[in-house]
Design a protein around this motif. Sequence first.
Motif, PDB file in Angstrom:
ATOM      1  N   UNK A 106      56.834  93.124 -96.008  1.00  0.00           N
ATOM      2  CA  UNK A 106      56.095  94.087 -96.956  1.00  0.00           C
ATOM      3  C   UNK A 106      54.759  93.450 -97.252  1.00  0.00           C
ATOM      4  N   UNK A 107      54.522  92.198 -97.277  1.00  0.00           N
ATOM      5  CA  UNK A 107      53.234  91.334 -97.729  1.00  0.00           C
ATOM      6  C   UNK A 107      52.473  91.332 -96.372  1.00  0.00           C
ATOM      7  N   UNK A 158      45.290  86.110-101.072  1.00  0.00           N
ATOM      8  CA  UNK A 158      45.817  87.437-101.228  1.00  0.00           C
ATOM      9  C   UNK A 158      44.482  88.519-101.199  1.00  0.00           C
ATOM     10  N   UNK A 159      44.476  89.389-100.130  1.00  0.00           N
ATOM     11  CA  UNK A 159      43.417  90.394 -99.714  1.00  0.00           C
ATOM     12  C   UNK A 159      43.545  91.489-100.901  1.00  0.00           C
ATOM     13  N   UNK A 160      44.739  91.659-101.552  1.00  0.00           N
ATOM     14  CA  UNK A 160      44.677  92.717-102.507  1.00  0.00           C
ATOM     15  C   UNK A 160      44.401  92.208-103.824  1.00  0.00           C
ATOM     16  N   UNK A 161      44.278  90.949-104.096  1.00  0.00           N
ATOM     17  CA  UNK A 161      43.923  90.387-105.424  1.00  0.00           C
ATOM     18  C   UNK A 161      42.289  90.267-105.258  1.00  0.00           C
ATOM     19  N   UNK A 162      41.563  91.261-106.220  1.00  0.00           N
ATOM     20  CA  UNK A 162      39.951  91.311-106.181  1.00  0.00           C
ATOM     21  C   UNK A 162      39.404  90.023-106.583  1.00  0.00           C
ATOM     22  N   UNK A 163      40.406  89.090-107.254  1.00  0.00           N
ATOM     23  CA  UNK A 163      39.721  88.019-107.976  1.00  0.00           C
ATOM     24  C   UNK A 163      40.025  86.754-107.055  1.00  0.00           C
ATOM     25  N   UNK A 176      52.800  94.247-103.170  1.00  0.00           N
ATOM     26  CA  UNK A 176      51.513  94.186-103.798  1.00  0.00           C
ATOM     27  C   UNK A 176      50.456  93.138-103.167  1.00  0.00           C
ATOM     28  N   UNK A 177      51.142  92.103-102.539  1.00  0.00           N
ATOM     29  CA  UNK A 177      50.397  91.226-101.959  1.00  0.00           C
ATOM     30  C   UNK A 177      49.997  91.363-100.378  1.00  0.00           C
TER      31      UNK A 177
END
Lengths: 404, 247
Positions: free
Chosen positions: B130-131, B212-217, B48-49
Amino acid sequence: MERIKYSELSSGTKLWWAAAILTIIMAIGAFAVFKIEHYGHIVTGMNNQIVWGVPHIFAIFLILSASGALNIASIGSVFGKQEYKPLARLSSLMAISLLIGGLAILVLDLGRVDRLIIAMTTYNFKSIFAWNVLLYTGFLGIVAIYLYAQMVRKEQPFLLKSTALIAFLWRLILTTGTGSIFGWLVARSAYDAAIMAPMFIAMSFSFGLAVFMLIFFGISALGSGQYTAQMRIRQARLLVIFVGVVLYFTLISHLTNLYLAEHGGYERFILLDGGIYSFLFWVGHIFIGSILPLILLLHPRLNIRKGIIILAAILVVLGGFTQLYVIIIGGQAYPLEIFPGYEVSSSFSDGIINKYTPSYLEFMLGMGGVGLALFIILLGVKILRILPVNLSKNLGYENKLDVK
Amino acid sequence: MTDKSTNRADIQRRNFLKSGALLMSFSLASGVNLMIMNSGANAQANAKIRWGLLIDANKCSPECDACIRACANEHGWENNGKLTDPQWIRKVKLKNKQTGREVSLPLMCQHCEFPPCVDVCPTGASFKRKDGIVLVDRHICIGCRYCMMACPYKARSFVHEKINNQKTTTPRGKGTVEACNLCVHKLDRGDGITACAQACENSGNGAIIFGNLNDKNSKISRALANYPSVELRDDLGLNLAVRYQNI
């Protein structure tokens, strides 16, 4: 009709000398391998910018020549040209031997030679390199069966025909794979082109035939083998076509690049202001390796002379090496275009022409592979019935064109 | 002998890919231990990261090389100017040919989503976690250097000679290829930042944002959402984890 008879190469002083010289060349190659293995690639001229060097030129030349050398057999068995059949055994033996020589160089240049078993057992099937490992080993197996089918006492036409066809198709796929090692590199202006695959096939036809002719001349000089004038002249004419086809592909690849503004810098480098690379391209590949042999082989009086044909084949081989030098080293020497439109500089050779001075060890390793290939050929013709010995008028082989 | 070493390589690889926070060590020679901080690699490699870097060329001072020194120190590589020396991260100076505007920026492995080095590697030694971190498994790298031919960013180095005084957290080896690993050991132990980004922050320039590019915040995602950024060689469609601003 009289059957073609084959024989082993007869023993003689010349043969032992040849074997001794090749053994010394292999030993020199082995010395280079141990030295590189012990100290690391620091003792070579290769570096972090030019990562593939002279060993790769030798290796790829031999691999291309291997598939090209098989053409003689294919022309006989697949395309039914009777006059090529007597040389099919030698052609197959050469294909196997040259490939082993080339692969030996490639493998012995690895950073971790000791991990060869990993390369043989752990595959990433998206890698064209991994596919090449399978294509090369498959080629050795198929050509070995093909050679068996040619030599087996009781002729098995189906086996012969089918293995001949499979070997021919396989060699086309194999060379497509070799060309695609470069053709599928998106990163570099010099590569990243589908034309690399067919161009490498054309190069393999040309280099392979020239190498075949030279080795057969060599074996004939050792006292056995009948390289009749008819064969030689026919092959010389074939070489004209192959050299011409390579020139055609070279022309098209450069014209295509010249048309695209993004490759203008690279083309200018190779064709105009690349120093050694431009020199090797024009003088080595185009003049010595293409124009000169074409003039010699198309000249109405010269082109049947034995010495001239040998000279032309040597020139094609030299041209082939320079062509590969320009493609492999020149392609890496030109800097990566990471920032189009910018002048770039860094402590890691960005924006400059990369430097490369090959070390003597690289040539020793490359020559070692050549020595190995030739040694296997010599061993093959010595212990197996490879060479045709009764080529006569009855079989349609005339010597009357023979001009010394 | 060969079988034994293959098995060992296989086991290493499996561990490298699957194990939890295992710490393995190899005895290379008497007194020398190659520690493989395997890191929880995978316990913590969360799909997810997607770790990434955002580099602002305007904030990158041309004279500053803090990120390079920090990386070299963290991973134990050294570049003394020889063509055979490794360079995991380098400062590139750019001058626009039309406008003459000059900027400088650090360049390292871009940790592509579709990495050419992973595609071309014959043994699968080049792989992507995976990340999104692109790594070289030093146990199955055969040293063919095809990945170096394939990398559009010249991010990789080949180890040309014997290495001494290795860092226990960064195993390296003669005859294999290496590159920026996005400080995978630091991330796996929860540091939450790479050595280069930390050094840049400490220098006061603040040109490198890690996150983390996947975390919008996350800081990096917010910066990317608010200001224009570019990927290098975006024509190749590799979807890079390293982005640049103000080039």
